[in-house]
Design an enzyme around this catalytic site. Sequence first.
Site, PDB file in Angstrom:
ATOM      1  N   HIS A  17      -5.591 -33.063 -58.379  1.00 58.00           N
ATOM      2  CA  HIS A  17      -4.655 -32.842 -59.496  1.00 58.00           C
ATOM      3  C   HIS A  17      -4.284 -31.356 -59.582  1.00 58.00           C
ATOM      4  O   HIS A  17      -3.118 -31.009 -59.762  1.00 58.00           O
ATOM      5  CB  HIS A  17      -5.295 -33.219 -60.840  1.00 58.00           C
ATOM      6  N   LYS A  41      -7.428 -48.799 -69.336  1.00 61.56           N
ATOM      7  CA  LYS A  41      -8.873 -48.792 -69.116  1.00 61.56           C
ATOM      8  C   LYS A  41      -9.506 -47.790 -70.088  1.00 61.56           C
ATOM      9  O   LYS A  41      -8.883 -46.811 -70.459  1.00 61.56           O
ATOM     10  CB  LYS A  41      -9.226 -48.401 -67.682  1.00 61.56           C
ATOM     11  N   SER A 128     -10.115 -39.588 -59.348  1.00 58.63           N
ATOM     12  CA  SER A 128     -11.062 -39.420 -60.450  1.00 58.63           C
ATOM     13  C   SER A 128     -12.152 -40.470 -60.363  1.00 58.63           C
ATOM     14  O   SER A 128     -13.325 -40.184 -60.633  1.00 58.63           O
ATOM     15  CB  SER A 128     -10.337 -39.563 -61.786  1.00 58.63           C
TER      16      SER A 128
HETATM   17  P1  ADP Z   1      -6.241 -41.105 -60.561  1.00 55.89           P
HETATM   18  O1  ADP Z   1      -7.316 -41.894 -61.219  1.00 55.89           O
HETATM   19  O2  ADP Z   1      -5.498 -41.902 -59.534  1.00 55.89           O
HETATM   20  O3  ADP Z   1      -6.729 -39.787 -60.064  1.00 55.89           O
HETATM   21  P2  ADP Z   1      -4.411 -40.066 -62.683  1.00 55.89           P
HETATM   22  O4  ADP Z   1      -3.684 -40.938 -63.646  1.00 55.89           O
HETATM   23  O5  ADP Z   1      -5.341 -39.099 -63.291  1.00 55.89           O
HETATM   24  O6  ADP Z   1      -5.149 -41.021 -61.681  1.00 55.89           O
HETATM   25  O7  ADP Z   1      -3.377 -39.311 -61.732  1.00 55.89           O
HETATM   26  C1  ADP Z   1      -2.304 -38.574 -62.215  1.00 55.89           C
HETATM   27  C2  ADP Z   1      -1.369 -38.242 -61.105  1.00 55.89           C
HETATM   28  O8  ADP Z   1      -2.033 -37.456 -60.124  1.00 55.89           O
HETATM   29  C3  ADP Z   1      -0.794 -39.427 -60.331  1.00 55.89           C
HETATM   30  O9  ADP Z   1       0.544 -39.114 -60.001  1.00 55.89           O
HETATM   31  C4  ADP Z   1      -1.657 -39.489 -59.081  1.00 55.89           C
HETATM   32  O10 ADP Z   1      -0.988 -40.101 -58.013  1.00 55.89           O
HETATM   33  C5  ADP Z   1      -1.880 -38.016 -58.845  1.00 55.89           C
HETATM   34  N1  ADP Z   1      -3.096 -37.736 -58.053  1.00 55.89           N
HETATM   35  C6  ADP Z   1      -4.357 -38.109 -58.337  1.00 55.89           C
HETATM   36  N2  ADP Z   1      -5.217 -37.673 -57.397  1.00 55.89           N
HETATM   37  C7  ADP Z   1      -4.471 -36.995 -56.485  1.00 55.89           C
HETATM   38  C8  ADP Z   1      -4.764 -36.333 -55.247  1.00 55.89           C
HETATM   39  N3  ADP Z   1      -6.004 -36.292 -54.760  1.00 55.89           N
HETATM   40  N4  ADP Z   1      -3.730 -35.768 -54.572  1.00 55.89           N
HETATM   41  C9  ADP Z   1      -2.470 -35.848 -55.058  1.00 55.89           C
HETATM   42  N5  ADP Z   1      -2.132 -36.464 -56.214  1.00 55.89           N
HETATM   43  C10 ADP Z   1      -3.107 -37.037 -56.910  1.00 55.89           C
END
Ligand code: ADP
Length: 160
Positions: A17, A41, A128
Amino acid sequence: MKICVYPGSFDPITNGHLDIINRASQHFDKVVVAVLVNSSKTPAFSLEERVDLIKTALNGKDNVEIESFSGLLIDFMHEKEANTIIKGLRAVSDFEYELQMALLNKNIDNDIETFFMMTNINYSFLSSSSVKELAKNGAKIDGLVPDEIKGTIVAKLMKK
Ligand code: ADP
């Protein structure tokens, strides 16, 4: 002013992120990290905890703002006077859902664009949920989340 919104649950924020936030901040005047309140969730970290972890991880980056939102993302975009949504893409598996969301949002407001950024290859496997699974079971999460928040995450999730 070019403002983009990067929405997610950030439960918790990871280096994947952060990489997206840092890169987006080089192309926009302001990045608003929008933490989703009512995800379907139940999150492991409360809204306050997720926001605090992001604040610590960002360490006062000046063109990044952290906000929370509930309800429709498009309403939040209007509130922030932003017209670009930033999404990160990892595997093909992210694509189908993100395509649907982008088209749905475009259908509500045609002036709002979704920009997709490819994951940094070093974080393409990182989510995450994997951080939570590792921390819960006592495995190291070094390099997956910033060092400044590692302790808080482990302390919260480690099985007693
Ligand atoms: P996640 O549980 O998939 O990490 P989030 O809702 O927190 O979910 O993700 C927010 C945004 O960050 C989404 O657009 C997701 O695709 C992106 N994202 C999550 N992890 C990564 C990563 N490792 N690299 C690039 N983008 C990411």
